[in-house]
Design a protein around this motif. Structure first.
Motif, mmCIF file in Angstrom:
data_model
loop_
_atom_site.group_PDB
_atom_site.id
_atom_site.type_symbol
_atom_site.label_atom_id
_atom_site.label_comp_id
_atom_site.label_asym_id
_atom_site.label_seq_id
_atom_site.Cartn_x
_atom_site.Cartn_y
_atom_site.Cartn_z
ATOM 1 N N GLU A 37 0.890 -1.161 0.000
ATOM 2 C CA GLU A 37 0.000 0.000 0.000
ATOM 3 C C GLU A 37 0.921 1.202 0.000
ATOM 4 O OE1 GLU A 37 -3.332 0.121 2.713
ATOM 5 O OE2 GLU A 37 -3.135 -2.037 2.990
ATOM 6 N N TRP A 38 0.823 2.030 -1.042
ATOM 7 C CA TRP A 38 1.816 3.052 -1.316
ATOM 8 C C TRP A 38 1.469 4.420 -0.749
ATOM 9 C CZ3 TRP A 38 6.101 0.949 -3.070
ATOM 10 C CH2 TRP A 38 6.015 -0.234 -3.799
ATOM 11 N N TYR A 39 2.519 5.160 -0.423
ATOM 12 C CA TYR A 39 2.427 6.587 -0.120
ATOM 13 C C TYR A 39 3.645 7.249 -0.750
ATOM 14 C CZ TYR A 39 5.948 5.947 3.595
ATOM 15 O OH TYR A 39 7.089 5.674 4.293
ATOM 16 N N LYS A 40 3.534 8.549 -0.992
ATOM 17 C CA LYS A 40 4.632 9.279 -1.613
ATOM 18 C C LYS A 40 5.614 9.676 -0.526
ATOM 19 C CE LYS A 40 5.396 12.613 -5.227
ATOM 20 N NZ LYS A 40 4.766 13.520 -6.174
ATOM 21 N N GLY A 41 6.807 9.092 -0.553
ATOM 22 C CA GLY A 41 7.816 9.335 0.470
ATOM 23 C C GLY A 41 8.661 10.555 0.183
ATOM 24 N N ALA A 42 8.870 10.857 -1.090
ATOM 25 C CA ALA A 42 9.653 12.011 -1.521
ATOM 26 C C ALA A 42 9.192 12.360 -2.932
ATOM 27 C CB ALA A 42 11.135 11.695 -1.487
ATOM 28 N N GLU A 43 9.821 13.359 -3.527
ATOM 29 C CA GLU A 43 9.392 13.843 -4.845
ATOM 30 C C GLU A 43 9.210 12.715 -5.866
ATOM 31 O OE1 GLU A 43 8.085 16.464 -7.677
ATOM 32 O OE2 GLU A 43 8.446 16.872 -5.559
ATOM 33 N N HIS A 44 10.174 11.813 -5.944
ATOM 34 C CA HIS A 44 10.100 10.730 -6.936
ATOM 35 C C HIS A 44 10.199 9.353 -6.295
ATOM 36 C CE1 HIS A 44 10.270 13.600 -10.196
ATOM 37 N NE2 HIS A 44 11.299 14.183 -9.591
ATOM 38 N N THR A 45 9.854 9.247 -5.038
ATOM 39 C CA THR A 45 9.963 7.974 -4.331
ATOM 40 C C THR A 45 8.636 7.605 -3.691
ATOM 41 O OG1 THR A 45 12.264 8.490 -3.809
ATOM 42 C CG2 THR A 45 11.246 6.717 -2.557
ATOM 43 N N TYR A 49 3.559 1.278 3.161
ATOM 44 C CA TYR A 49 3.275 1.514 4.568
ATOM 45 C C TYR A 49 3.756 0.358 5.451
ATOM 46 C CZ TYR A 49 0.133 5.459 3.724
ATOM 47 O OH TYR A 49 -0.389 6.676 3.383
ATOM 48 N N HIS A 50 3.879 -0.837 4.887
ATOM 49 C CA HIS A 50 4.088 -2.038 5.683
ATOM 50 C C HIS A 50 5.513 -2.558 5.747
ATOM 51 C CE1 HIS A 50 -0.226 -2.014 5.580
ATOM 52 N NE2 HIS A 50 -0.213 -2.128 4.271
ATOM 53 N N CYS A 51 6.298 -2.419 4.651
ATOM 54 C CA CYS A 51 7.611 -3.074 4.623
ATOM 55 C C CYS A 51 8.703 -2.164 4.067
ATOM 56 C CB CYS A 51 7.534 -4.360 3.807
ATOM 57 S SG CYS A 51 7.208 -4.125 2.050
ATOM 58 N N GLU A 52 9.938 -2.422 4.498
ATOM 59 C CA GLU A 52 11.098 -1.665 4.029
ATOM 60 C C GLU A 52 11.419 -1.908 2.549
ATOM 61 O OE1 GLU A 52 12.923 0.729 5.282
ATOM 62 O OE2 GLU A 52 11.884 0.746 7.201
ATOM 63 N N VAL A 55 9.761 -0.049 -2.087
ATOM 64 C CA VAL A 55 10.191 1.272 -2.548
ATOM 65 C C VAL A 55 10.223 1.247 -4.065
ATOM 66 C CG1 VAL A 55 12.034 2.996 -2.527
ATOM 67 C CG2 VAL A 55 11.635 1.601 -0.504
ATOM 68 N N THR A 56 9.689 2.286 -4.696
ATOM 69 C CA THR A 56 9.732 2.367 -6.157
ATOM 70 C C THR A 56 9.868 3.829 -6.568
ATOM 71 O OG1 THR A 56 8.608 1.763 -8.212
ATOM 72 C CG2 THR A 56 7.203 2.479 -6.402
ATOM 73 N N ASP A 57 10.357 4.044 -7.782
ATOM 74 C CA ASP A 57 10.450 5.410 -8.300
ATOM 75 C C ASP A 57 9.429 5.641 -9.412
ATOM 76 O OD1 ASP A 57 11.628 3.844 -10.217
ATOM 77 O OD2 ASP A 57 13.420 5.057 -10.432
ATOM 78 N N THR A 58 8.581 4.653 -9.662
ATOM 79 C CA THR A 58 7.506 4.818 -10.640
ATOM 80 C C THR A 58 6.178 4.942 -9.898
ATOM 81 O OG1 THR A 58 7.230 2.428 -10.864
ATOM 82 C CG2 THR A 58 8.715 3.502 -12.419
ATOM 83 N N VAL A 59 5.281 5.726 -10.441
ATOM 84 C CA VAL A 59 3.981 5.931 -9.804
ATOM 85 C C VAL A 59 3.214 4.609 -9.818
ATOM 86 C CG1 VAL A 59 1.818 7.208 -9.893
ATOM 87 C CG2 VAL A 59 3.944 8.332 -10.565
ATOM 88 N N PRO A 60 2.832 4.093 -8.643
ATOM 89 C CA PRO A 60 2.190 2.780 -8.582
ATOM 90 C C PRO A 60 0.687 2.809 -8.872
ATOM 91 C CG PRO A 60 2.550 3.613 -6.381
ATOM 92 C CD PRO A 60 3.151 4.612 -7.323
ATOM 93 N N TRP A 61 0.101 3.980 -9.078
ATOM 94 C CA TRP A 61 -1.340 4.099 -9.267
ATOM 95 C C TRP A 61 -1.672 4.387 -10.721
ATOM 96 C CZ3 TRP A 61 -1.187 8.198 -4.923
ATOM 97 C CH2 TRP A 61 -1.057 7.567 -3.684
ATOM 98 N N ASP A 62 -2.856 3.934 -11.160
ATOM 99 C CA ASP A 62 -3.319 4.261 -12.498
ATOM 100 C C ASP A 62 -3.933 5.672 -12.489
ATOM 101 O OD1 ASP A 62 -5.891 4.027 -11.415
ATOM 102 O OD2 ASP A 62 -6.273 2.088 -12.321
ATOM 103 N N ARG A 69 -7.511 10.549 -5.787
ATOM 104 C CA ARG A 69 -6.723 11.053 -4.652
ATOM 105 C C ARG A 69 -6.538 12.565 -4.727
ATOM 106 N NH1 ARG A 69 -3.969 7.092 -1.478
ATOM 107 N NH2 ARG A 69 -4.578 5.020 -2.144
ATOM 108 N N GLN A 70 -6.393 13.114 -5.928
ATOM 109 C CA GLN A 70 -6.285 14.567 -6.077
ATOM 110 C C GLN A 70 -7.586 15.247 -5.667
ATOM 111 O OE1 GLN A 70 -5.039 14.802 -10.176
ATOM 112 N NE2 GLN A 70 -2.888 15.088 -9.601
ATOM 113 N N LEU A 71 -8.709 14.674 -6.065
ATOM 114 C CA LEU A 71 -10.008 15.234 -5.673
ATOM 115 C C LEU A 71 -10.187 15.217 -4.163
ATOM 116 C CD1 LEU A 71 -12.404 13.774 -8.385
ATOM 117 C CD2 LEU A 71 -11.840 16.175 -8.015
ATOM 118 N N GLU A 72 -9.821 14.113 -3.526
ATOM 119 C CA GLU A 72 -9.948 14.012 -2.074
ATOM 120 C C GLU A 72 -9.016 14.989 -1.372
ATOM 121 O OE1 GLU A 72 -11.190 13.256 1.632
ATOM 122 O OE2 GLU A 72 -12.182 12.707 -0.231
ATOM 123 N N ALA A 73 -7.796 15.142 -1.885
ATOM 124 C CA ALA A 73 -6.854 16.098 -1.285
ATOM 125 C C ALA A 73 -7.392 17.515 -1.389
ATOM 126 C CB ALA A 73 -5.495 15.992 -1.969
#
Length: 93
Positions: A37-45, A49-52, A55-62, A69-73
């Protein structure tokens, strides 16, 4: 406390309920949780939430997930009084 099945989910549920100062004391899992389950940790990272290892540098969401998520924010900003409501129509793709 209801915990969704999955590796390290109990840890995450516990962190959500502890006072913010205590949450960092419960480390993320060392191994891959297998269901990130992803969250944005830094600009491109993006981080899990669960494991070390999660980590990815590509956006994991369609595109639909990003738009939702933008609407909710934006709605949260409006409720907090930080932004005026948008009068622009919502595009349906």
């Amino acid at each position: 406390m209801q915990v969704v099945n999955g590796k390290y989910r109990y840890r995450t549920a516990l962190r959500e309920r502890l006072p913010e100062q205590l949450a960092p004391l419960i480390a993320k899992g060392r191994n891959d949780c297998g269901d990130h389950e992803w969250y944005k940790g830094a600009e491109h990272t993006w981080r899990c939430y669960h494991c070390e290892p999660g980590v990815t540098d590509t956006v994991p969401w369609d595109d639909r997930e990003i738009a939702a998520r933008q609407l909710e924010a934006n709605a949260m900003k409006v409720r907090a009084g930080l932004q005026r409501p948008s009068r622009q129509p919502v595009s349906r793709t």
